[in-house]
Design a protein around this motif. Structure first.
Motif, short mmCIF file in Angstrom:
data_model
loop_
_atom_site.label_atom_id
_atom_site.label_comp_id
_atom_site.label_asym_id
_atom_site.label_seq_id
_atom_site.Cartn_x
_atom_site.Cartn_y
_atom_site.Cartn_z
N ILE A 51 16.35 -1.12 -15.73
CA ILE A 51 17.34 -1.25 -14.66
C ILE A 51 18.19 -2.48 -14.94
O ILE A 51 17.67 -3.59 -15.09
N GLY A 55 22.37 -2.36 -11.42
CA GLY A 55 21.59 -1.33 -10.75
C GLY A 55 21.50 -0.01 -11.50
O GLY A 55 20.79 0.90 -11.06
N THR A 57 20.27 2.69 -14.16
CA THR A 57 18.93 2.93 -14.68
C THR A 57 18.95 3.87 -15.88
O THR A 57 19.84 4.71 -16.02
N THR A 68 10.48 6.63 -11.49
CA THR A 68 11.67 6.01 -10.90
C THR A 68 11.51 4.49 -10.91
O THR A 68 10.53 3.97 -10.35
N SER A 70 12.99 0.80 -9.75
CA SER A 70 13.84 0.24 -8.69
C SER A 70 13.53 -1.24 -8.55
O SER A 70 12.49 -1.71 -9.02
N LYS A 71 14.43 -1.94 -7.89
CA LYS A 71 14.17 -3.35 -7.64
C LYS A 71 14.62 -3.70 -6.22
O LYS A 71 15.57 -3.13 -5.71
N ASP A 72 13.88 -4.59 -5.61
CA ASP A 72 14.18 -5.07 -4.27
C ASP A 72 14.54 -6.55 -4.41
O ASP A 72 13.64 -7.38 -4.59
#
Length: 121
Positions: A51, A55, A57, A68, A70-72
């Motif tokens: 990623i 944002g 991917t 999947t 993802s990052k927070d």
């Protein structure tokens, strides 16, 4: 000083799911490229998902449609949701980060976790 700590590994039956997390500390998180790698017994470490800092991917062909990334940014956490797991997904999973490089290869990443074991039977 940047630290990456993985968690969430374990043993699961084929077809099951796991979610891996990578806690990131000591960095300007949103400007980094981040990735998940894995290493199966007797095999080389391989890139699983990336990623980028915008944002976007990318996924290895072997995990497309099942994993999947993802990052927070608020929680400084990188995640990997793994569904429909297969025995060949078994291995040690690592997270990695770098300010400059967004690569499928392990060596360019300056910041790396210690790994978490995933076993699919």
């Amino acid at each position: 000083h940047v630290q990456l700590v993985e968690s969430g590994g374990g043993s699961v039956r084929a077809g099951g799911s796991l979610k891996l997390s990578c806690a990131v500390s000591g960095t300007i998180y949103e400007k980094f490229c981040m990735a998940w790698f894995r290493q199966a017994p007797g095999k080389e470490r391989e890139g699983v998902a990336i990623i980028d800092n915008d944002g976007s991917t990318k996924y290895a062909d072997s995990v497309k449609g099942r994993f999947t990334i993802s990052k927070d940014s608020r929680l400084n956490t990188l995640s990997l949701q793994m569904n429909s797991l297969l025995p060949e997904d078994t291995g040690v999973y690592y997270c990695a980060a770098d300010r400059t490089w967004c690569s499928w290869f392990w060596s360019p990443y300056n910041f790396r976790g210690q790994g978490t074991q995933v076993t699919v039977s």
